[in-house]
Design a protein around this motif. Structure first.
Motif, mmCIF file in Angstrom:
data_model
loop_
_atom_site.group_PDB
_atom_site.id
_atom_site.type_symbol
_atom_site.label_atom_id
_atom_site.label_comp_id
_atom_site.label_asym_id
_atom_site.label_seq_id
_atom_site.Cartn_x
_atom_site.Cartn_y
_atom_site.Cartn_z
ATOM 1 N N ALA A 238 0.828 -1.210 0.000
ATOM 2 C CA ALA A 238 0.000 0.000 0.000
ATOM 3 C C ALA A 238 0.861 1.259 0.000
ATOM 4 O O ALA A 238 0.594 2.214 -0.741
ATOM 5 C CB ALA A 238 -0.929 -0.011 1.208
ATOM 6 N N TYR B 14 0.979 3.937 -3.086
ATOM 7 C CA TYR B 14 0.584 5.329 -2.896
ATOM 8 C C TYR B 14 1.713 6.292 -3.272
ATOM 9 O O TYR B 14 1.478 7.340 -3.876
ATOM 10 C CB TYR B 14 0.157 5.575 -1.450
ATOM 11 C CG TYR B 14 -0.339 6.983 -1.222
ATOM 12 C CD1 TYR B 14 -1.577 7.389 -1.736
ATOM 13 C CD2 TYR B 14 0.428 7.913 -0.531
ATOM 14 C CE1 TYR B 14 -2.029 8.692 -1.550
ATOM 15 C CE2 TYR B 14 -0.007 9.220 -0.355
ATOM 16 C CZ TYR B 14 -1.247 9.600 -0.858
ATOM 17 O OH TYR B 14 -1.683 10.884 -0.698
ATOM 18 N N ILE C 188 -5.282 7.878 -3.399
ATOM 19 C CA ILE C 188 -5.791 7.053 -2.304
ATOM 20 C C ILE C 188 -7.096 6.356 -2.690
ATOM 21 O O ILE C 188 -7.391 5.263 -2.209
ATOM 22 C CB ILE C 188 -5.982 7.904 -1.020
ATOM 23 C CG1 ILE C 188 -6.206 6.972 0.184
ATOM 24 C CG2 ILE C 188 -7.118 8.895 -1.174
ATOM 25 C CD1 ILE C 188 -6.195 7.697 1.522
ATOM 26 N N LEU D 90 -6.118 3.337 -4.649
ATOM 27 C CA LEU D 90 -5.511 2.380 -3.712
ATOM 28 C C LEU D 90 -6.591 1.653 -2.919
ATOM 29 O O LEU D 90 -6.504 0.435 -2.713
ATOM 30 C CB LEU D 90 -4.548 3.096 -2.767
ATOM 31 C CG LEU D 90 -3.928 2.236 -1.662
ATOM 32 C CD1 LEU D 90 -3.156 1.060 -2.249
ATOM 33 C CD2 LEU D 90 -3.009 3.079 -0.777
ATOM 34 N N ALA D 91 -7.617 2.383 -2.470
ATOM 35 C CA ALA D 91 -8.712 1.756 -1.727
ATOM 36 C C ALA D 91 -9.391 0.689 -2.575
ATOM 37 O O ALA D 91 -9.733 -0.394 -2.085
ATOM 38 C CB ALA D 91 -9.724 2.822 -1.298
ATOM 39 N N LEU E 244 -7.046 -2.387 -2.842
ATOM 40 C CA LEU E 244 -6.989 -3.147 -1.591
ATOM 41 C C LEU E 244 -8.338 -3.776 -1.238
ATOM 42 O O LEU E 244 -8.406 -4.643 -0.367
ATOM 43 C CB LEU E 244 -6.535 -2.236 -0.449
ATOM 44 C CG LEU E 244 -5.091 -1.726 -0.515
ATOM 45 C CD1 LEU E 244 -4.819 -0.752 0.627
ATOM 46 C CD2 LEU E 244 -4.093 -2.874 -0.473
ATOM 47 N N HIS F 277 -11.005 -2.017 -0.056
ATOM 48 C CA HIS F 277 -11.565 -1.330 1.110
ATOM 49 C C HIS F 277 -12.872 -0.627 0.736
ATOM 50 O O HIS F 277 -12.962 0.013 -0.309
ATOM 51 C CB HIS F 277 -10.591 -0.286 1.653
ATOM 52 C CG HIS F 277 -9.375 -0.869 2.282
ATOM 53 N ND1 HIS F 277 -8.204 -0.173 2.488
ATOM 54 C CD2 HIS F 277 -9.138 -2.118 2.777
ATOM 55 C CE1 HIS F 277 -7.310 -0.943 3.068
ATOM 56 N NE2 HIS F 277 -7.847 -2.126 3.247
ATOM 57 N N ILE G 257 -12.322 4.788 2.617
ATOM 58 C CA ILE G 257 -10.985 5.367 2.495
ATOM 59 C C ILE G 257 -10.353 5.526 3.868
ATOM 60 O O ILE G 257 -9.125 5.528 4.004
ATOM 61 C CB ILE G 257 -11.056 6.714 1.751
ATOM 62 C CG1 ILE G 257 -11.349 6.462 0.276
ATOM 63 C CG2 ILE G 257 -9.754 7.500 1.877
ATOM 64 C CD1 ILE G 257 -11.493 7.715 -0.553
ATOM 65 N N THR H 130 -8.156 2.743 4.409
ATOM 66 C CA THR H 130 -6.936 2.865 3.607
ATOM 67 C C THR H 130 -5.951 3.830 4.260
ATOM 68 O O THR H 130 -4.731 3.612 4.201
ATOM 69 C CB THR H 130 -7.283 3.362 2.191
ATOM 70 O OG1 THR H 130 -8.363 2.579 1.669
ATOM 71 C CG2 THR H 130 -6.089 3.233 1.257
ATOM 72 N N TYR I 70 -3.213 2.511 6.433
ATOM 73 C CA TYR I 70 -2.061 1.900 5.769
ATOM 74 C C TYR I 70 -1.007 2.941 5.385
ATOM 75 O O TYR I 70 0.126 2.588 5.067
ATOM 76 C CB TYR I 70 -2.519 1.195 4.482
ATOM 77 C CG TYR I 70 -3.245 -0.109 4.694
ATOM 78 C CD1 TYR I 70 -2.717 -1.310 4.209
ATOM 79 C CD2 TYR I 70 -4.460 -0.170 5.354
ATOM 80 C CE1 TYR I 70 -3.380 -2.507 4.380
ATOM 81 C CE2 TYR I 70 -5.136 -1.359 5.539
ATOM 82 C CZ TYR I 70 -4.589 -2.530 5.049
ATOM 83 O OH TYR I 70 -5.257 -3.715 5.226
#
Length: 281
Positions: free
Chosen positions: A234, A238, A244, A247-248, A251, A253, A256, A259, A262
């Motif tokens: 992560a 990023y 973000i 990224l969420a 992953l 998620h 957020i 996230t 992380y």
């Protein structure tokens, strides 16, 4: 008021309910473990709010982190909700959101590389590859069983967990390594990482195997556990994208806010930021 005695039947019913709610297997195991610990604390005494509060105090006295205590309280509160013992539920500890991570649990890229190299040196190619899969694709350890020969050929892993279906793309270099490993192990279908009995490695087996690398790799044991590889992924993702939201999604998620956990900076990074403000002459 009728005495409330926690029985194995109650705990078994809770296990059924957690599975009906489609909780992840690791979550079910953890909740049942925590409920079992609470039952052992009671020693057949009735369940009361006072008893739960005493257990909460004992957990704190043991030096457990507030977040860990809250996770255990969540397990027993869920049981009480199922049983209709709402008056026995206790409040969580209030934990202020931290601005930085604990350095003693922060796995660095060089440390990760040493762990992988150590596994290979010891002849544990499966472990080296499993760590590269967890870190290189951002997999949860519970998702490793979805990494099949079919998924490797397709270059993507379709994971069905927590009521959601998530597609994870495999980096080209990782897919190439996994294909080579599968051919060597004569795995044409099913899970890539499996034990001698043909079953996928369990969360505990992977955790234990990683811990065995610590001494030779010269990495603190407190930093070495499967989920930390996902944290490293992560942070690297990023830094490369500064996105973000993406990224969420990667992953898996729903929020957020999850996230963000992380992406906390280390103590050293936070200290450098404070020094850089130049507010003290």
């Amino acid at each position: 008021m009728e005495k409330r005695i926690l029985t194995p039947a109650h705990i078994a019913a809770y296990a059924v309910q957690l599975r009906i709610e489609e909780r992840a297997a690791a979550t079910v195991d953890k909740y049942l473990h925590d409920v079992g610990a609470f039952a052992a604390f009671l020693v057949n005494c009735p369940v009361t709010k006072e008893a739960v509060t005493q257990w909460k105090s004992q957990l704190l006295a043991q030096g457990l982190a507030p977040a860990t205590v809250n996770a255990k309280l969540s397990a027993v509160n869920g049981l009480f909700r199922l049983l209709g013992w709402e008056d026995c539920r206790v409040k969580f500890l209030k934990v202020q959101r931290r601005a930085f991570r604990d350095t003693s649990r922060e796995l660095t890229r060089p440390e990760y590389q040493r762990l992988v190299e150590t596994a290979r040196r010891q002849g544990d190619e499966w472990l080296a590859l499993a760590m590269e899969a967890l870190c290189g694709a951002g997999l949860r350890v519970s998702e490793l069983s979805y990494l099949t020969a079919e998924a490797v050929r397709a270059g993507r892993v379709d994971v069905a967990l927590k009521g959601k279906i998530r597609t994870i793309l495999l980096p080209g270099k990782l897919a190439k390594k996994l294909k080579k490993y599968a051919r060597k192990q004569k795995i044409a279908s099913g899970a890539i990482f499996r034990s001698g009995d043909g079953m996928p490695f369990s969360r505990f087996q992977i955790w234990r195997a990683m811990k065995s690398l610590c001494k030779e790799a010269e990495v603190l044991s407190s930093k070495v556990f499967p989920h930390n590889l996902r944290h490293l992924f992560a942070a690297a993702f990023y830094r490369a994208t500064r996105d973000i939201v993406k990224l969420a999604d990667v992953l898996g998620h729903s929020s957020i806010n999850t996230t963000r956990i992380y992406l906390l900076s280390t103590v050293e990074e936070h200290a450098r930021c404070l020094e850089g403000l130049g507010l003290v002459s």
